[in-house]
Design a protein around this motif. Sequence first.
Motif, PDB file in Angstrom:
ATOM      1  N   ALA A  87       0.908  -1.185   0.057  1.00 32.59           N
ATOM      2  CA  ALA A  87      -0.126   0.027  -0.088  1.00 32.59           C
ATOM      3  C   ALA A  87       0.957   1.185  -0.152  1.00 32.59           C
ATOM      4  CB  ALA A  87      -1.003  -0.098   1.373  1.00 32.59           C
ATOM      5  N   GLY A  88       0.342   2.433  -0.463  1.00 38.21           N
ATOM      6  CA  GLY A  88       0.786   3.629  -0.467  1.00 38.21           C
ATOM      7  C   GLY A  88       2.069   3.744  -1.649  1.00 38.21           C
ATOM      8  N   PRO A  89       2.133   5.064  -1.899  1.00 42.69           N
ATOM      9  CA  PRO A  89       3.009   5.462  -2.808  1.00 42.69           C
ATOM     10  C   PRO A  89       4.466   4.886  -3.018  1.00 42.69           C
ATOM     11  CG  PRO A  89       3.107   7.233  -1.388  1.00 42.69           C
ATOM     12  CD  PRO A  89       2.180   6.081  -0.979  1.00 42.69           C
ATOM     13  N   VAL A  90       5.262   4.998  -4.034  1.00 36.81           N
ATOM     14  CA  VAL A  90       6.684   4.985  -4.034  1.00 36.81           C
ATOM     15  C   VAL A  90       7.156   6.018  -4.055  1.00 36.81           C
ATOM     16  CG1 VAL A  90       6.891   4.460  -6.437  1.00 36.81           C
ATOM     17  CG2 VAL A  90       8.597   3.607  -4.975  1.00 36.81           C
ATOM     18  N   SER A  91       8.416   6.358  -3.202  1.00 37.98           N
ATOM     19  CA  SER A  91       9.086   7.705  -3.023  1.00 37.98           C
ATOM     20  C   SER A  91      10.453   7.539  -3.688  1.00 37.98           C
ATOM     21  CB  SER A  91       8.931   8.007  -1.654  1.00 37.98           C
ATOM     22  OG  SER A  91       9.640   7.399  -0.846  1.00 37.98           O
ATOM     23  N   ALA A  92      10.996   8.573  -4.091  1.00 32.62           N
ATOM     24  CA  ALA A  92      12.492   8.735  -4.401  1.00 32.62           C
ATOM     25  C   ALA A  92      12.889  10.198  -3.839  1.00 32.62           C
ATOM     26  CB  ALA A  92      12.579   8.558  -5.839  1.00 32.62           C
ATOM     27  N   GLY A  93      14.213  10.123  -3.568  1.00 40.17           N
ATOM     28  CA  GLY A  93      14.900  11.113  -2.934  1.00 40.17           C
ATOM     29  C   GLY A  93      15.898  11.580  -4.199  1.00 40.17           C
ATOM     30  N   ALA A  94      16.395  12.857  -4.215  1.00 40.15           N
ATOM     31  CA  ALA A  94      17.644  13.268  -5.113  1.00 40.15           C
ATOM     32  C   ALA A  94      18.449  14.260  -4.243  1.00 40.15           C
ATOM     33  CB  ALA A  94      17.497  13.662  -6.548  1.00 40.15           C
ATOM     34  N   LYS A 125      18.842  18.045   4.806  1.00 43.86           N
ATOM     35  CA  LYS A 125      18.017  19.261   4.250  1.00 43.86           C
ATOM     36  C   LYS A 125      18.874  20.609   4.387  1.00 43.86           C
ATOM     37  CE  LYS A 125      13.572  17.021   4.542  1.00 43.86           C
ATOM     38  NZ  LYS A 125      12.145  17.140   5.027  1.00 43.86           N
ATOM     39  N   GLU A 126      19.474  20.829   5.570  1.00 47.06           N
ATOM     40  CA  GLU A 126      20.127  21.795   6.059  1.00 47.06           C
ATOM     41  C   GLU A 126      21.542  22.230   5.348  1.00 47.06           C
ATOM     42  OE1 GLU A 126      20.571  21.622  10.209  1.00 47.06           O
ATOM     43  OE2 GLU A 126      18.541  21.928  10.565  1.00 47.06           O
ATOM     44  N   LYS A 127      22.111  20.954   5.158  1.00 47.48           N
ATOM     45  CA  LYS A 127      23.645  20.882   4.391  1.00 47.48           C
ATOM     46  C   LYS A 127      23.561  20.720   3.175  1.00 47.48           C
ATOM     47  CE  LYS A 127      26.230  19.580   8.574  1.00 47.48           C
ATOM     48  NZ  LYS A 127      27.075  18.593   9.352  1.00 47.48           N
ATOM     49  N   ALA A 128      22.493  20.261   2.472  1.00 44.84           N
ATOM     50  CA  ALA A 128      22.642  20.007   0.885  1.00 44.84           C
ATOM     51  C   ALA A 128      22.410  21.111   0.351  1.00 44.84           C
ATOM     52  CB  ALA A 128      21.298  19.107   0.598  1.00 44.84           C
ATOM     53  N   GLU A 129      23.093  21.112  -0.830  1.00 41.18           N
ATOM     54  CA  GLU A 129      22.914  22.246  -1.867  1.00 41.18           C
ATOM     55  C   GLU A 129      21.611  22.191  -2.439  1.00 41.18           C
ATOM     56  OE1 GLU A 129      24.349  25.655  -3.822  1.00 41.18           O
ATOM     57  OE2 GLU A 129      25.670  24.265  -2.532  1.00 41.18           O
ATOM     58  N   SER A 130      20.987  21.158  -2.614  1.00 39.28           N
ATOM     59  CA  SER A 130      19.665  20.972  -3.267  1.00 39.28           C
ATOM     60  C   SER A 130      19.194  19.516  -2.949  1.00 39.28           C
ATOM     61  CB  SER A 130      19.486  21.283  -4.882  1.00 39.28           C
ATOM     62  OG  SER A 130      18.354  21.014  -5.045  1.00 39.28           O
ATOM     63  N   TRP A 131      17.808  19.381  -2.759  1.00 35.82           N
ATOM     64  CA  TRP A 131      17.175  18.071  -2.341  1.00 35.82           C
ATOM     65  C   TRP A 131      15.816  17.941  -2.795  1.00 35.82           C
ATOM     66  CZ3 TRP A 131      12.933  17.625   0.660  1.00 35.82           C
ATOM     67  CH2 TRP A 131      12.708  18.786   1.445  1.00 35.82           C
ATOM     68  N   CYS A 132      15.217  16.991  -3.095  1.00 38.88           N
ATOM     69  CA  CYS A 132      13.832  16.750  -3.645  1.00 38.88           C
ATOM     70  C   CYS A 132      13.517  15.405  -3.270  1.00 38.88           C
ATOM     71  CB  CYS A 132      13.617  17.011  -5.117  1.00 38.88           C
ATOM     72  SG  CYS A 132      12.031  17.012  -5.830  1.00 38.88           S
ATOM     73  N   VAL A 133      12.125  15.264  -2.924  1.00 38.27           N
ATOM     74  CA  VAL A 133      11.587  13.776  -2.725  1.00 38.27           C
ATOM     75  C   VAL A 133      10.259  13.926  -3.621  1.00 38.27           C
ATOM     76  CG1 VAL A 133      10.449  12.287  -1.356  1.00 38.27           C
ATOM     77  CG2 VAL A 133      12.346  13.489  -0.415  1.00 38.27           C
ATOM     78  N   GLU A 205      10.013  10.863   4.273  1.00 37.77           N
ATOM     79  CA  GLU A 205       8.954  11.424   3.643  1.00 37.77           C
ATOM     80  C   GLU A 205       7.794  10.345   3.292  1.00 37.77           C
ATOM     81  OE1 GLU A 205       8.366  14.639   3.332  1.00 37.77           O
ATOM     82  OE2 GLU A 205      10.261  14.801   4.778  1.00 37.77           O
ATOM     83  N   ARG A 206       8.427   9.236   2.943  1.00 37.19           N
ATOM     84  CA  ARG A 206       7.305   8.241   2.686  1.00 37.19           C
ATOM     85  C   ARG A 206       6.450   7.856   3.878  1.00 37.19           C
ATOM     86  NH1 ARG A 206       5.842   3.210   2.577  1.00 37.19           N
ATOM     87  NH2 ARG A 206       4.326   2.500   0.771  1.00 37.19           N
ATOM     88  N   ASP A 207       7.300   7.628   5.088  1.00 39.63           N
ATOM     89  CA  ASP A 207       6.622   7.195   6.350  1.00 39.63           C
ATOM     90  C   ASP A 207       5.629   8.305   6.552  1.00 39.63           C
ATOM     91  OD1 ASP A 207       8.268   4.933   6.195  1.00 39.63           O
ATOM     92  OD2 ASP A 207       9.694   5.363   7.967  1.00 39.63           O
ATOM     93  N   ARG A 208       5.873   9.649   6.457  1.00 37.78           N
ATOM     94  CA  ARG A 208       5.182  10.838   6.695  1.00 37.78           C
ATOM     95  C   ARG A 208       3.830  10.528   6.197  1.00 37.78           C
ATOM     96  NH1 ARG A 208       3.678  14.667   4.334  1.00 37.78           N
ATOM     97  NH2 ARG A 208       5.326  14.703   2.770  1.00 37.78           N
TER      98      ARG A 208
END
Length: 274
Positions: A87-94, A125-133, A205-208
């Motif tokens: 159940a639920g979505p699949v997620s991905a991070g970059a 999230k604080e230290k990354a140059e950029s991030w996305c989920v 983020e998926r757990d949320r």
Amino acid sequence: MSQYSLDVLRQRYVVEKRPLEASVEQILRADTRAGARAILALIDKRRFENRSEGQRLRKMLRFETSLWESGHAAVAGVDEAGMSPLAGPVSAGAVILKPGTRIVGIDDSKKLDAAARDELAKEIKEKAESWCVAFVEVEEIDAINIYWAGIQAMQRAVWGLGLTPQHLLIDAKRLKEIDIPQQAIVKGDAKSASIAAASILAKVERDRVMRTLDLRYPGYGFADHKGYPVPAHYDALARLGACAAHRRSFGPVRKALGLPPLPPWPSASERTAG
């Protein structure tokens, strides 16, 4: 050195973990009392652990460091989470880490408990140059199958970054639709800090999302097992049937709905050939 002084030193250098000045260390090493020996033993243990963690982090950053040194400042790690749940979505991070970034404790998200993942996610999230989920929802999973859903989620995560990466490090897959130099690393979430960071954000983020689905569809235990195929989830499916959050292309869900099994999806070699 009095017992009071030992208590102060223990608080300062063991509990608060302040750096031990050479002059204080010299006094401690000359002190034969058990309390002084105990303080030194704990400090030495912490130093050993710090050295070991430093070596582990250098190893986790070897792919990134090589690329940074060759002039590729924007290196993105990419990974997905939630491929096997029912159940639920699949997620991905970059995640693009700034060159030289060190995040103590970063590792494959599966090796970390929820509290550690949450704390590390904040630091990432604080230290990354950029991030996305990014997510691929249940309806899309059922339409294109879970393999391609994972690929689609990773592509969306890369496209959602605030700057274009110069190189991608991906956990065991390639993203053919993205025209960026890339490297597939088997078990990359345990070998690359950037991929590990992506795996942590994707998982957190998926757990949320699954906790939100637990409120919307009570009784299934989504907040506890996050949709994974565990006995409690099978029991809930048997009692309640499937809800809108369930993946109808997955065998146990189809069985709960009284639907016939789907024909097999194309094999990995067939997918690669396509």
